[in-house]
Design a protein around this motif. Structure first.
Motif, PDB file in Angstrom:
ATOM      1  N   ALA A 194      41.062  99.036  10.553  1.00  0.00           N
ATOM      2  CA  ALA A 194      40.301  99.570  11.740  1.00  0.00           C
ATOM      3  C   ALA A 194      40.938 100.781  12.082  1.00  0.00           C
ATOM      4  CB  ALA A 194      40.238  98.578  12.713  1.00  0.00           C
ATOM      5  N   THR A 195      42.254 101.370  11.827  1.00  0.00           N
ATOM      6  CA  THR A 195      42.750 102.476  12.114  1.00  0.00           C
ATOM      7  C   THR A 195      42.285 103.982  11.250  1.00  0.00           C
ATOM      8  OG1 THR A 195      44.846 102.303  10.693  1.00  0.00           O
ATOM      9  CG2 THR A 195      44.704 101.327  12.790  1.00  0.00           C
ATOM     10  N   GLU A 196      42.217 105.003  12.008  1.00  0.00           N
ATOM     11  CA  GLU A 196      42.005 106.170  11.216  1.00  0.00           C
ATOM     12  C   GLU A 196      42.927 106.447   9.879  1.00  0.00           C
ATOM     13  OE1 GLU A 196      39.581 108.241  11.748  1.00  0.00           O
ATOM     14  OE2 GLU A 196      38.916 108.093  13.829  1.00  0.00           O
ATOM     15  N   ALA A 197      44.159 106.191  10.230  1.00  0.00           N
ATOM     16  CA  ALA A 197      45.305 106.390   9.027  1.00  0.00           C
ATOM     17  C   ALA A 197      44.909 105.361   8.116  1.00  0.00           C
ATOM     18  CB  ALA A 197      46.670 106.190   9.611  1.00  0.00           C
ATOM     19  N   GLY A 198      44.529 104.219   8.229  1.00  0.00           N
ATOM     20  CA  GLY A 198      44.465 103.214   7.398  1.00  0.00           C
ATOM     21  C   GLY A 198      43.295 103.549   6.404  1.00  0.00           C
ATOM     22  N   LEU A 199      42.524 104.149   6.678  1.00  0.00           N
ATOM     23  CA  LEU A 199      41.500 104.734   5.725  1.00  0.00           C
ATOM     24  C   LEU A 199      41.769 105.508   4.619  1.00  0.00           C
ATOM     25  CD1 LEU A 199      38.456 105.467   8.189  1.00  0.00           C
ATOM     26  CD2 LEU A 199      39.080 102.873   6.966  1.00  0.00           C
ATOM     27  N   GLU A 200      43.195 105.832   4.950  1.00  0.00           N
ATOM     28  CA  GLU A 200      43.896 107.060   4.049  1.00  0.00           C
ATOM     29  C   GLU A 200      45.040 106.343   3.101  1.00  0.00           C
ATOM     30  OE1 GLU A 200      42.412 110.002   3.574  1.00  0.00           O
ATOM     31  OE2 GLU A 200      41.067 109.748   5.220  1.00  0.00           O
ATOM     32  N   ALA A 251      47.928 103.551  21.916  1.00  0.00           N
ATOM     33  CA  ALA A 251      47.456 103.397  20.555  1.00  0.00           C
ATOM     34  C   ALA A 251      46.098 103.367  20.448  1.00  0.00           C
ATOM     35  CB  ALA A 251      47.941 102.112  20.107  1.00  0.00           C
ATOM     36  N   GLN A 252      45.320 103.829  21.434  1.00  0.00           N
ATOM     37  CA  GLN A 252      43.837 103.713  21.341  1.00  0.00           C
ATOM     38  C   GLN A 252      43.473 104.898  20.188  1.00  0.00           C
ATOM     39  OE1 GLN A 252      41.600 104.292  25.039  1.00  0.00           O
ATOM     40  NE2 GLN A 252      39.802 105.154  23.951  1.00  0.00           N
ATOM     41  N   ASP A 253      44.103 105.953  20.293  1.00  0.00           N
ATOM     42  CA  ASP A 253      43.600 107.127  19.466  1.00  0.00           C
ATOM     43  C   ASP A 253      43.963 106.788  18.039  1.00  0.00           C
ATOM     44  OD1 ASP A 253      42.819 108.406  21.572  1.00  0.00           O
ATOM     45  OD2 ASP A 253      44.651 109.707  21.617  1.00  0.00           O
ATOM     46  N   GLN A 254      44.756 105.945  17.661  1.00  0.00           N
ATOM     47  CA  GLN A 254      44.648 105.436  16.284  1.00  0.00           C
ATOM     48  C   GLN A 254      43.649 104.726  15.743  1.00  0.00           C
ATOM     49  OE1 GLN A 254      48.685 103.942  15.201  1.00  0.00           O
ATOM     50  NE2 GLN A 254      49.511 104.054  17.165  1.00  0.00           N
ATOM     51  N   PHE A 255      42.772 104.139  16.364  1.00  0.00           N
ATOM     52  CA  PHE A 255      41.590 103.447  16.031  1.00  0.00           C
ATOM     53  C   PHE A 255      40.405 103.995  16.005  1.00  0.00           C
ATOM     54  CE2 PHE A 255      44.919 100.310  17.522  1.00  0.00           C
ATOM     55  CZ  PHE A 255      44.927  99.779  16.466  1.00  0.00           C
ATOM     56  N   LEU A 256      39.531 103.610  15.159  1.00  0.00           N
ATOM     57  CA  LEU A 256      38.195 104.407  15.292  1.00  0.00           C
ATOM     58  C   LEU A 256      37.483 103.909  16.384  1.00  0.00           C
ATOM     59  CD1 LEU A 256      37.134 103.206  11.474  1.00  0.00           C
ATOM     60  CD2 LEU A 256      37.283 105.558  12.321  1.00  0.00           C
ATOM     61  N   TRP A 288      51.995  96.386  15.316  1.00  0.00           N
ATOM     62  CA  TRP A 288      52.495  96.563  14.156  1.00  0.00           C
ATOM     63  C   TRP A 288      51.757  96.012  12.981  1.00  0.00           C
ATOM     64  CZ3 TRP A 288      54.124  93.027  10.378  1.00  0.00           C
ATOM     65  CH2 TRP A 288      54.699  93.644   9.265  1.00  0.00           C
ATOM     66  N   LEU A 289      51.330  94.982  13.276  1.00  0.00           N
ATOM     67  CA  LEU A 289      50.467  94.043  12.118  1.00  0.00           C
ATOM     68  C   LEU A 289      49.267  95.082  11.820  1.00  0.00           C
ATOM     69  CD1 LEU A 289      49.935  91.480  10.407  1.00  0.00           C
ATOM     70  CD2 LEU A 289      48.570  90.739  12.145  1.00  0.00           C
ATOM     71  N   ASN A 290      48.649  95.826  12.611  1.00  0.00           N
ATOM     72  CA  ASN A 290      47.353  96.542  12.392  1.00  0.00           C
ATOM     73  C   ASN A 290      47.363  97.839  12.648  1.00  0.00           C
ATOM     74  OD1 ASN A 290      45.828  93.963  12.482  1.00  0.00           O
ATOM     75  ND2 ASN A 290      46.013  93.568  14.518  1.00  0.00           N
ATOM     76  N   THR A 291      48.588  98.449  12.623  1.00  0.00           N
ATOM     77  CA  THR A 291      48.893 100.035  12.553  1.00  0.00           C
ATOM     78  C   THR A 291      49.853 100.491  11.370  1.00  0.00           C
ATOM     79  OG1 THR A 291      50.639  99.914  14.453  1.00  0.00           O
ATOM     80  CG2 THR A 291      48.063 100.229  14.747  1.00  0.00           C
ATOM     81  N   SER A 292      50.807  99.508  11.056  1.00  0.00           N
ATOM     82  CA  SER A 292      51.937  99.977  10.318  1.00  0.00           C
ATOM     83  C   SER A 292      51.184 100.052   9.003  1.00  0.00           C
ATOM     84  CB  SER A 292      53.078  99.097  10.293  1.00  0.00           C
ATOM     85  OG  SER A 292      52.700  97.958   9.785  1.00  0.00           O
ATOM     86  N   GLU A 293      51.776 101.057   7.884  1.00  0.00           N
ATOM     87  CA  GLU A 293      51.531 101.148   6.530  1.00  0.00           C
ATOM     88  C   GLU A 293      51.717 100.072   5.747  1.00  0.00           C
ATOM     89  OE1 GLU A 293      51.848 104.308   2.875  1.00  0.00           O
ATOM     90  OE2 GLU A 293      52.020 105.199   4.843  1.00  0.00           O
ATOM     91  N   GLU A 294      53.014  99.440   5.928  1.00  0.00           N
ATOM     92  CA  GLU A 294      53.478  98.561   5.109  1.00  0.00           C
ATOM     93  C   GLU A 294      52.435  97.382   5.447  1.00  0.00           C
ATOM     94  OE1 GLU A 294      57.420  97.109   5.859  1.00  0.00           O
ATOM     95  OE2 GLU A 294      57.191  97.773   8.201  1.00  0.00           O
ATOM     96  N   ALA A 295      52.273  96.870   6.711  1.00  0.00           N
ATOM     97  CA  ALA A 295      51.417  95.784   7.215  1.00  0.00           C
ATOM     98  C   ALA A 295      49.947  95.810   6.453  1.00  0.00           C
ATOM     99  CB  ALA A 295      51.352  95.205   8.584  1.00  0.00           C
TER     100      ALA A 295
END
Length: 446
Positions: free
Chosen positions: A358-364, A132-137, A338-345
């Protein structure tokens, strides 16, 4: 989320009193060894109930979503005060007693303290975490690896990239350009003071705000080569920042109200203070503290030390860590991811507590693309999304931050009163931090 930086030094001393052996024996029945091995991150093969402690408002809503979708891995959430307000000390007490929860909320600047006491599981044992490292800034991932290449001590949850909140109406009405460099910021401060106002308020207690300024300037307060710690609160970059703010204080160009008080709120609500150099979560602080100014604020990227620069500091941010000795490392890591990467959470956490992912996708996230009425309809999170990409991944926190914050804060208060200076406060804070390391038997470079 904003942190209580003026924690009681006694909490540090109680923490330091815990021996590494004591923490290693804690948790929920682990073997007390060092890093978790690969075999320890395997499914339990049976229904599991995890315990999780956090102080984030409304986090129960996100946990309820998980529980509904995962009947075989249930999570019982326990809430308490913010970390430095009591929860961290509870964690250390629980580790020593052998009854720590499986997971806990730990801010980035507190992670080294728990690591040095051997209170955390190494999540690098779990393949899904590493994948999951690549998902985070990059810089948020660096906060949980503590500068190592093969250790992970938490899953990043949120962040606090810093920007400039400013009264766009006052700048426009008075023909003052919004500053893009710190030199321009001082010039604007002089113009605003002539009008009877202050450009900002210098906080005597938010030392992690000041650390964010140093972070932006490329400074570093701590380093760890694997054998010992280096303490350097007086680097060239740190002292440049210190002398800059000392100059503003000496020339009466900044207010010095105690932060988070009625005086502080009134200074912003009345228009006496025009800007705030703060993190993304500051949007809610201004909204709640200065309600009469709705529609008059905007957000810009932070002023730079050099024209055309693109560096940002950070103030705040938390991780979800797994405590040493859990019987359910695999399940705990799965929930934390899940808590820190899923869109719903992430959407739930932003809605209930303004958590900035803290995720790249989360910023969107769609919820972060909307204009904010209080800020004149500006999509302010677009600014912070850009700032988040400008934060250096290399900033390291030390293992005694409560003590460092407390001691430097004492020095800042003296500087505001005129009996000391900001540079002197950092010099004294560096020395007291080295002494705290030595008292806690933490190897430190002389």
């Amino acid at each position: 989320m904003r942190k209580n930086t003026r924690a009681v030094t006694a909490a540090l001393l109680a923490t330091a009193a815990l021996t590494v052996a004591g923490c290693a024996a804690g948790g929920n029945g682990g073997d007390g060894g060092g890093s978790a091995d690969a075999a320890s991150c395997e499914p339990s093969g049976e229904d599991v109930t995890l315990t999780f402690t956090s102080w984030i408002p409304g986090i129960e809503d996100a946990v309820a979503m998980w529980n509904e979708e995962n009947p075989d891995i249930q999570v019982e959430v326990q809430t308490g005060p913010s970390g430095n307000a009591g929860t961290y000390q509870n964690f250390f007490n629980q580790l020593e007693a052998g009854n720590a929860p499986d997971l806990g909320q730990i801010e980035y600047d507190a992670l080294p303290n728990f690591r040095v006491q051997d209170g955390l599981e190494n999540l690098a044992a779990c393949e899904d975490v590493l994948a999951a490292q690549d998902q985070f800034l990059d810089w948020t991932w660096g906060q949980v690896t503590l500068g190592t290449e093969d250790e992970v001590y938490g899953v990043p949850q949120d962040q606090g990239p810093m920007g400039l909140f400013y009264r766009s109406d006052l700048f426009e009405e008075n023909g003052i350009e919004v500053p893009t460099t710190w030199e321009e910021y001082r010039t604007a401060a002089e113009e605003i003071r002539e009008l009877g106002g202050y450009i900002t308020n210098f906080s005597q207690t938010d030392i992690n705000q000041f650390a964010g300024f140093v972070w932006q300037a490329g400074g570093q307060w701590f380093a760890n080569d694997g054998d010992q710690w280096t303490v350097d609160l007086t680097s060239d970059a740190s002292m440049e920042v210190a002398e800059y703010w000392q100059g503003l204080i000496e020339d009466d160009l900044v207010a010095t109200y105690p932060a988070w008080t009625d005086e502080w709120n009134n200074a912003y609500n009345s228009g006496e203070v025009w800007t705030w150099n703060s993190a993304v979560w500051g949007a809610n602080s201004i909204l709640s503290g200065a309600p009469d100014t709705s529609g008059n604020w905007s957000v810009a990227l932070a002023p730079q030390w050099e024209a055309g620069g693109n560096a940002a500091g950070n103030w705040g941010g938390s991780s979800i860590a797994v405590f040493k000795g859990t019987d359910h490392l695999y399940e705990a890591a799965k929930f934390a991811l899940w808590l820190n990467t899923s869109e719903e959470a992430l959407t739930s956490l932003n809605t209930t507590a303004q958590i900035y992912p803290a995720t790249e996708a989360g910023l969107e996230l769609p919820v972060l693309k909307e204009g904010v009425e209080f800020y004149g309809g500006q999509a302010i999170y677009d600014v912070f999304a850009e700032a988040a990409t400008q934060v250096s991944p290399d900033f390291v926190w030390g293992p005694t931050m409560t003590q460092t914050y407390a001691d430097v804060s004492d020095g800042f208060k003296a500087a505001v009163s005129g009996s000391s200076t900001i540079p002197e406060a950092l010099e004294a804070g560096e020395q007291s931090t080295i002494e705290a390391f030595q008292a806690a038997s933490i190897p430190v470079a002389e």
